[in-house]
Design a protein around this motif. Structure first.
Motif, PDB file in Angstrom:
ATOM      1  N   LEU A  42       0.817  -1.210   0.000  1.00 23.84           N
ATOM      2  CA  LEU A  42       0.000   0.000   0.000  1.00 23.84           C
ATOM      3  C   LEU A  42       0.855   1.266   0.000  1.00 23.84           C
ATOM      4  N   ASN A  43       1.857   1.319   0.855  1.00 27.81           N
ATOM      5  CA  ASN A  43       2.701   2.515   0.935  1.00 27.81           C
ATOM      6  C   ASN A  43       3.512   2.732  -0.336  1.00 27.81           C
ATOM      7  N   ASP A  44       4.178   1.681  -0.800  1.00 23.54           N
ATOM      8  CA  ASP A  44       5.069   1.847  -1.945  1.00 23.54           C
ATOM      9  C   ASP A  44       4.310   2.086  -3.238  1.00 23.54           C
ATOM     10  N   ILE A  45       3.253   1.345  -3.466  1.00 23.11           N
ATOM     11  CA  ILE A  45       2.478   1.553  -4.692  1.00 23.11           C
ATOM     12  C   ILE A  45       1.802   2.927  -4.649  1.00 23.11           C
ATOM     13  N   ASN A  46       1.311   3.329  -3.499  1.00 23.75           N
ATOM     14  CA  ASN A  46       0.731   4.669  -3.376  1.00 23.75           C
ATOM     15  C   ASN A  46       1.779   5.738  -3.702  1.00 23.75           C
ATOM     16  N   ASP A  47       2.982   5.598  -3.169  1.00 19.10           N
ATOM     17  CA  ASP A  47       4.032   6.582  -3.437  1.00 19.10           C
ATOM     18  C   ASP A  47       4.390   6.637  -4.915  1.00 19.10           C
ATOM     19  N   VAL A  48       4.504   5.493  -5.547  1.00 18.28           N
ATOM     20  CA  VAL A  48       4.844   5.443  -6.968  1.00 18.28           C
ATOM     21  C   VAL A  48       3.733   6.066  -7.805  1.00 18.28           C
ATOM     22  N   LEU A  49       2.493   5.726  -7.493  1.00 18.83           N
ATOM     23  CA  LEU A  49       1.374   6.227  -8.291  1.00 18.83           C
ATOM     24  C   LEU A  49       0.979   7.660  -7.920  1.00 18.83           C
ATOM     25  N   SER A  50       1.566   8.199  -6.866  1.00 15.60           N
ATOM     26  CA  SER A  50       1.300   9.580  -6.467  1.00 15.60           C
ATOM     27  C   SER A  50       2.329  10.558  -7.012  1.00 15.60           C
ATOM     28  N   PHE A  51       3.403  10.061  -7.615  1.00 18.08           N
ATOM     29  CA  PHE A  51       4.490  10.963  -7.958  1.00 18.08           C
ATOM     30  C   PHE A  51       4.068  12.044  -8.951  1.00 18.08           C
ATOM     31  N   TYR A  52       3.199  11.721  -9.907  1.00 18.82           N
ATOM     32  CA  TYR A  52       2.791  12.730 -10.891  1.00 18.82           C
ATOM     33  C   TYR A  52       1.959  13.826 -10.216  1.00 18.82           C
ATOM     34  N   LYS A  53       1.024  13.411  -9.393  1.00 17.67           N
ATOM     35  CA  LYS A  53       0.198  14.370  -8.635  1.00 17.67           C
ATOM     36  C   LYS A  53       1.093  15.267  -7.796  1.00 17.67           C
ATOM     37  N   GLU A  54       2.080  14.691  -7.140  1.00 16.61           N
ATOM     38  CA  GLU A  54       2.987  15.452  -6.289  1.00 16.61           C
ATOM     39  C   GLU A  54       3.866  16.387  -7.119  1.00 16.61           C
ATOM     40  N   THR A  55       4.304  15.920  -8.271  1.00 17.48           N
ATOM     41  CA  THR A  55       5.145  16.739  -9.141  1.00 17.48           C
ATOM     42  C   THR A  55       4.376  17.954  -9.650  1.00 17.48           C
ATOM     43  N   VAL A  56       3.144  17.743 -10.064  1.00 17.77           N
ATOM     44  CA  VAL A  56       2.314  18.844 -10.566  1.00 17.77           C
ATOM     45  C   VAL A  56       2.067  19.860  -9.457  1.00 17.77           C
ATOM     46  N   HIS A  57       1.846  19.382  -8.267  1.00 21.21           N
ATOM     47  CA  HIS A  57       1.564  20.275  -7.135  1.00 21.21           C
ATOM     48  C   HIS A  57       2.814  21.041  -6.706  1.00 21.21           C
ATOM     49  N   GLY A  58       3.965  20.427  -6.812  1.00 17.80           N
ATOM     50  CA  GLY A  58       5.223  21.088  -6.444  1.00 17.80           C
ATOM     51  C   GLY A  58       5.605  20.888  -5.000  1.00 17.80           C
ATOM     52  N   GLU A  59       4.878  21.517  -4.096  1.00 22.68           N
ATOM     53  CA  GLU A  59       5.201  21.393  -2.678  1.00 22.68           C
ATOM     54  C   GLU A  59       5.041  19.959  -2.192  1.00 22.68           C
ATOM     55  N   ASP A  60       4.051  19.264  -2.691  1.00 25.00           N
ATOM     56  CA  ASP A  60       3.855  17.868  -2.310  1.00 25.00           C
ATOM     57  C   ASP A  60       5.044  17.009  -2.713  1.00 25.00           C
ATOM     58  N   PHE A  61       5.651  17.340  -3.834  1.00 26.39           N
ATOM     59  CA  PHE A  61       6.792  16.562  -4.314  1.00 26.39           C
ATOM     60  C   PHE A  61       7.947  16.619  -3.313  1.00 26.39           C
ATOM     61  N   GLU A  62       8.235  17.798  -2.830  1.00 24.42           N
ATOM     62  CA  GLU A  62       9.368  17.972  -1.916  1.00 24.42           C
ATOM     63  C   GLU A  62       9.162  17.335  -0.550  1.00 24.42           C
ATOM     64  N   TYR A 124      -5.234  11.780  -8.715  1.00 22.84           N
ATOM     65  CA  TYR A 124      -3.899  11.356  -9.126  1.00 22.84           C
ATOM     66  C   TYR A 124      -3.552  11.752 -10.559  1.00 22.84           C
ATOM     67  N   ARG A 125      -4.516  12.230 -11.323  1.00 18.96           N
ATOM     68  CA  ARG A 125      -4.332  12.867 -12.623  1.00 18.96           C
ATOM     69  C   ARG A 125      -3.807  11.957 -13.735  1.00 18.96           C
ATOM     70  N   TRP A 126      -3.874  10.655 -13.563  1.00 17.83           N
ATOM     71  CA  TRP A 126      -3.362   9.764 -14.609  1.00 17.83           C
ATOM     72  C   TRP A 126      -4.193   9.828 -15.885  1.00 17.83           C
ATOM     73  N   GLN A 127      -5.475  10.080 -15.759  1.00 16.72           N
ATOM     74  CA  GLN A 127      -6.332  10.157 -16.950  1.00 16.72           C
ATOM     75  C   GLN A 127      -5.960  11.353 -17.828  1.00 16.72           C
ATOM     76  N   SER A 128      -5.380  12.395 -17.244  1.00 19.37           N
ATOM     77  CA  SER A 128      -4.971  13.548 -18.060  1.00 19.37           C
ATOM     78  C   SER A 128      -3.757  13.209 -18.923  1.00 19.37           C
ATOM     79  N   ILE A 129      -2.967  12.257 -18.495  1.00 22.76           N
ATOM     80  CA  ILE A 129      -1.799  11.829 -19.276  1.00 22.76           C
ATOM     81  C   ILE A 129      -2.195  10.727 -20.254  1.00 22.76           C
TER      82      ILE A 129
END
Length: 138
Positions: A42-62, A124-129
């Protein structure tokens, strides 16, 4: 925060009610064996699948676990990402491997649903990609 937020506990508790063969009361040894790999999945797959959302947000990524680990361990982010993905996939395979034949189908369905939700949730914004994103086949 992740350790205390309870999403993995909620997921595991919910899965127990999907079929009697997964009930914690009658299958305590199974749940003792799979709880740790479930949390890892749950933790690792969530982190991997959250990276795009976090990158777009900026602060979440850091403040994300992958980026922080990359900085702390002085490893390139793509390497940390790949290690986390591999670790999550190993846990994804480990959980059903510890299950009985009867339990395996139900667990697999719930684990795939977790992944599917990430790919199809607007959060998570995957549908936009990938607008035509099909379910994950592992």
């Amino acid at each position: 925060m992740r350790v205390f937020n309870g999403f993995s506990q909620f997921w595991s508790t919910s899965v127990q009610f999907t079929h009697p063969c997964l009930g914690a009361r009658s299958h305590q040894a199974f749940w003792s064996a799979v709880l740790s790999p479930c949390v890892t999945f749950l933790n690792d797959i969530n982190d991997v699948l959250s990276f795009y959302k976090e990158t777009v947000h900026g602060e979440d990524f850091e403040v994300g676990r992958l980026y922080r680990r990359s900085v702390q361990e002085n490893q390139p982010y793509p390497e940390v990402f790949r290690q986390t993905f591999d670790n999550g996939l190993t846990a994804y395979r480990r959980v059903p491997a510890l299950a009985t034949d009867e339990q395996r189908h139900h667990l697999d369905r719930c684990m795939r649903a977790f992944i599917h939700w990430h790919f199809h949730s607007s959060r998570y914004r995957w549908q936009s990609i990938y607008p035509g994103l099909a379910p994950l086949e592992v």
